[in-house]
Design a protein around this motif. Sequence first.
Motif, mmCIF file in Angstrom:
data_model
loop_
_atom_site.group_PDB
_atom_site.id
_atom_site.type_symbol
_atom_site.label_atom_id
_atom_site.label_comp_id
_atom_site.label_asym_id
_atom_site.label_seq_id
_atom_site.Cartn_x
_atom_site.Cartn_y
_atom_site.Cartn_z
ATOM 1 N N ALA A 215 14.024 -23.584 -49.215
ATOM 2 C CA ALA A 215 14.099 -21.952 -48.768
ATOM 3 C C ALA A 215 15.007 -21.564 -49.857
ATOM 4 C CB ALA A 215 14.729 -21.809 -47.431
ATOM 5 N N SER A 216 15.785 -22.041 -50.221
ATOM 6 C CA SER A 216 17.123 -21.533 -50.983
ATOM 7 C C SER A 216 18.070 -22.496 -51.670
ATOM 8 C CB SER A 216 18.074 -20.376 -50.288
ATOM 9 O OG SER A 216 18.667 -21.122 -49.334
ATOM 10 N N TYR A 262 26.315 -17.733 -55.377
ATOM 11 C CA TYR A 262 24.824 -17.023 -55.230
ATOM 12 C C TYR A 262 24.053 -17.956 -54.585
ATOM 13 C CZ TYR A 262 20.804 -14.124 -56.222
ATOM 14 O OH TYR A 262 19.680 -13.226 -56.136
ATOM 15 N N THR A 263 23.429 -17.413 -53.826
ATOM 16 C CA THR A 263 22.246 -18.123 -52.822
ATOM 17 C C THR A 263 20.928 -17.438 -53.437
ATOM 18 O OG1 THR A 263 23.647 -18.318 -50.729
ATOM 19 C CG2 THR A 263 20.931 -18.406 -50.636
ATOM 20 N N LEU A 264 20.212 -18.477 -54.283
ATOM 21 C CA LEU A 264 18.815 -18.102 -54.966
ATOM 22 C C LEU A 264 18.064 -18.477 -53.778
ATOM 23 C CD1 LEU A 264 17.172 -17.482 -57.315
ATOM 24 C CD2 LEU A 264 17.425 -19.868 -58.028
ATOM 25 N N ASP A 265 17.138 -17.444 -53.591
ATOM 26 C CA ASP A 265 15.672 -17.551 -52.750
ATOM 27 C C ASP A 265 14.739 -17.958 -53.479
ATOM 28 O OD1 ASP A 265 14.020 -17.219 -50.955
ATOM 29 O OD2 ASP A 265 13.989 -15.067 -50.624
ATOM 30 N N VAL A 266 14.099 -19.222 -52.901
ATOM 31 C CA VAL A 266 13.138 -19.732 -53.788
ATOM 32 C C VAL A 266 11.627 -19.653 -53.205
ATOM 33 C CG1 VAL A 266 14.680 -21.250 -54.942
ATOM 34 C CG2 VAL A 266 13.600 -22.206 -52.735
ATOM 35 N N SER A 267 11.721 -18.917 -52.009
ATOM 36 C CA SER A 267 10.270 -18.608 -51.431
ATOM 37 C C SER A 267 9.447 -17.894 -52.158
ATOM 38 C CB SER A 267 10.595 -17.878 -50.031
ATOM 39 O OG SER A 267 11.092 -16.522 -50.739
ATOM 40 N N TYR A 269 8.875 -18.738 -55.587
ATOM 41 C CA TYR A 269 8.552 -19.826 -56.615
ATOM 42 C C TYR A 269 7.428 -20.507 -56.190
ATOM 43 C CZ TYR A 269 12.585 -17.596 -59.064
ATOM 44 O OH TYR A 269 13.281 -16.658 -59.765
ATOM 45 N N ARG A 302 8.105 -27.385 -50.401
ATOM 46 C CA ARG A 302 8.004 -26.794 -48.828
ATOM 47 C C ARG A 302 6.591 -27.599 -48.068
ATOM 48 N NH1 ARG A 302 8.783 -22.356 -52.302
ATOM 49 N NH2 ARG A 302 6.644 -22.052 -52.719
#
Length: 336
Positions: A215-216, A262-267, A269, A302
């Motif tokens: 997710a992140s 920083y929280t990188l949202d990978v949803s 990608y 995922r």
Amino acid sequence: SWNGCIFQGPLFLPGSGTVLTSVVTLNVKAQDNIGISKITCFLSDDEGETWTELFTASGDNLSDRFDTTGYEEASVQIKAIAYDYAGNESSGANINIYAIDNKGPEQVGGLILKASGATTATVAWEDVADQDLRRFIVRYGVADSDKYITRYIYNTLGINLSGLKPGETYSVTVAAEDIYGNVGAFSEPLTFTTPEDSTAPAIISILPEPSYFAASIPLRVTASDDYSVASVTLEASTDQKTWKKVATIENQAAGRSFTASYTLDVSGYPEGTLYVRAYAADLAGNTGTVENAAVYAYMVDRTAPAAMDTLIALENDSCIELQWEEADKDVDYYRL
């Protein structure tokens, strides 16, 4: 005539031969079989030719403060006379000799700038001839300002200054201090200007280490600069050819080191490798180059592991052993 005994033992403090400076406390104690009515101290600064009364106290103890600041450098004699209740007085033959030193070392000279960077400088000076030197006192600050920093230097004839501001003019002055606390005249000021900052900040580390994320990614990027880190910029790519700026995190508190979170949202990608790189900028406008930026490869995953279809049971003497083949490369653990 004197009927009794007086000044037996070390009754005068500080003792003869002591170097006096500033304001000192003199202590005198006398004794007599009848009793002491008062004690008077006298001072001579001409080798005993003339005597001047310093102070008088009732009783057999005298303690008073002697201000030596009227002398710069001198040799003085002090004696005490005790009086008993019968009117007898001591001879005053026990004379204490003191050296007075209220003069600081000679003025420091020869200040030179040995080296200077955008945020550092090295300053040196000549030694003083005084044998009772304790240390040097260095004052430095922005030129034409009444604010300065004080540093104390022992056993060396120079100082390394750090934390300076690029492109700023500074003034440095030095004085010598002796073992008695006397400070000599400060040197003539040395003035210099630091060069402008031309060094870009560097990325020291990126966390977490490469791993799998669904997710992140909780990114922590640490940057360092010789002056002050202004910001850290994050970029991401799926192919290392096309990079997209993800975020720029500003440093709210100026400092040479800055850790940006920083929280990188990978949803958004696709699953697979996601490359992340970072670069930093400083307050002078210098920016790290992306070409030399460290690149971290994370896996966006995922998809759950495939179902187990290779499980077999083997019978042993005292147990049943279960065996299976690895389902996926990124399995964290198995649950039975």
